[in-house]
Design a protein around this motif. Structure first.
Motif: not given
Length: 413
Positions: A40-42, A210
């Motif tokens: 999700s943060k990539d 992300g």
């Protein structure tokens, strides 16, 4: 990157390599990702997703194997339910004796068997007999292991036991006959091929990421979303220019030739191709794979026209035939992922055109601004490649008669 690209399915050009070099980056395959990984943060960058990700998988079976599965259900079903299922199977039996060259597609099979009604309890009973590999090959593991590591451990443990795993074609066959989406049938000379939509295997990963960027010279945003099975926003990154090379140093010569309109090339047509190639001199040749035993070639379509650098800097490169993917396979994949064949002809032509665009890049003409390059296509008579003008190429179209003096002589006899 967000400064260069607005969110949404679109195409944008940006200095992608220099941007990526400033990030912490990892080159991974989906099968190598930890099973509990949270993206999700990539920023996920997918290089040539059409080659990396296959939206469908296939299972093959035949009448004998299906009978084994049917017989194994005798003790799982009531006499009445077994009779219902056996009746459905018997309507299919004659189809496995079909000897036509192209076999029977999904619609032909449905037309032959008619309306099929199988109670839900029978389908559930069949599904309950389908084995799960994790139950057969137990692997002591934890979430730190990747999918690939678990798969490897299971393959090591499996040994000869894998040969004894019951087949699972029957449940998919029943699903397809009763209209389950994403399950398509084809029977060719006694072999049943079941095509299954498998995008759910990786769609969740891309939905959670992300941001997702695609690096592909030919794939547009709509096709990418369809390929990944996602609804989220995706950005497609291309080069700064739509041209294959900005230096105007790439010429295309199209030679229209009789006898290349089908996969089965006759000896006469192949002799014509051989003579044409002799007039070109000593140049690398890429042709359909099935011609490898009959023609001296240096590579084949779908492999050596895409991504390789083996022909970099070579002033002339020749291609024989058109890169036509297997029509039946592409049709089944399209039907499995779209639910109908609306727009299929345009989709199929796009696949051919994408391979041709890739083939133009093999000499890497963009890296040699002071050198002239020529790519020659020996193709069927009705081929029109003038659309390559839009990619910055000079396109000249000739007939085989104009290139091969022997062909001119034959035409006057």
């Amino acid at each position: 990157i967000r400064d260069h690209c607005v969110t949404g399915v679109q195409t944008c050009a940006l200095p992608i390599l220099s941007t990526i070099q400033t990030l912490e980056n990892h080159y991974l395959h989906l099968e190598s990702m930890p099973r509990d990984y949270d993206p999700s943060k990539d920023l996920v960058i997918v290089e040539e997703p059409a080659q990396l990700l296959k939206p469908t998988k296939t299972i093959e079976s035949n009448w004998a194997k299906l009978l084994v599965q049917l017989d194994a259900l005798r003790n799982q079903l009531s006499g009445e339910d077994y009779t219902i299922l056996d009746g459905v199977m018997q309507t299919l039996k004659p189809l496995f004796s079909d000897k036509s060259k192209w076999g029977l597609n999904y619609q032909a099979i449905l037309d032959a068997v008619g309306t099929v009604t199988i109670p839900k309890r029978i389908i559930e009973a069949i599904a309950a007999t389908v084995p799960k590999l994790e139950d057969i090959f137990t692997v002591e593991t934890d979430d730190r292991l990747t999918r690939a590591q678990v798969n490897f451990a299971q393959s090591v443990l499996s040994g000869q036991e894998l040969a004894h795993v019951p087949p699972n074609a029957l449940i998919h066959l029943v699903n397809a006959l009763t209209g389950t989406p994403g399950t398509i049938l084809r029977i060719v000379r006694g072999t049943l091929t079941i095509t299954l939509d498998r995008r759910s295997d990786f769609s969740e990963f891309f939905e959670k990421a992300g941001a997702v960027l695609s690096l592909d010279a030919t794939l547009n945003g709509d096709r990418l979303k369809d390929l990944l099975g996602v609804t989220r926003d995706i950005t497609v990154v291309t080069g700064d220019s739509p041209k294959i090379t900005p230096h105007n140093n790439l010429d295309v010569e199209v030679i229209l030739t009789k006898g290349l309109g089908s996969r089965d090339v006759s000896d006469k047509a192949l002799e014509r191709v051989y003579r044409l190639l002799k007039t070109l001199g000593d140049v690398p040749v890429i042709a359909p794979k099935n011609l490898r035993e009959r023609l001296d070639i240096d590579g084949h379509w779908f492999k050596d026209n895409r991504g390789v650098n083996d022909f970099e800097g070579m002033p002339t490169l020749a291609y024989v035939g058109l890169p036509r993917p297997n029509l039946g396979m592409v049709e089944d994949e399209y039907l499995a992922t779209n639910g109908n064949l609306d727009g299929f002809e345009a989709h199929y032509q796009t696949l051919i055109d994408q391979e041709i665009v890739q083939s133009l890049g093999r000499p890497r003409a963009n890296r040699y601004p002071n050198q002239k390059f020529k790519v020659i296509y020996i193709v069927p008579e009705n081929t029109d490649l003038t659309w390559l003008l839009e990619l910055g190429c000079k396109v000249t179209t000739k007939t085989a008669f104009e290139v091969d003096p022997l062909e001119i002589g034959r035409a006057h006899v």
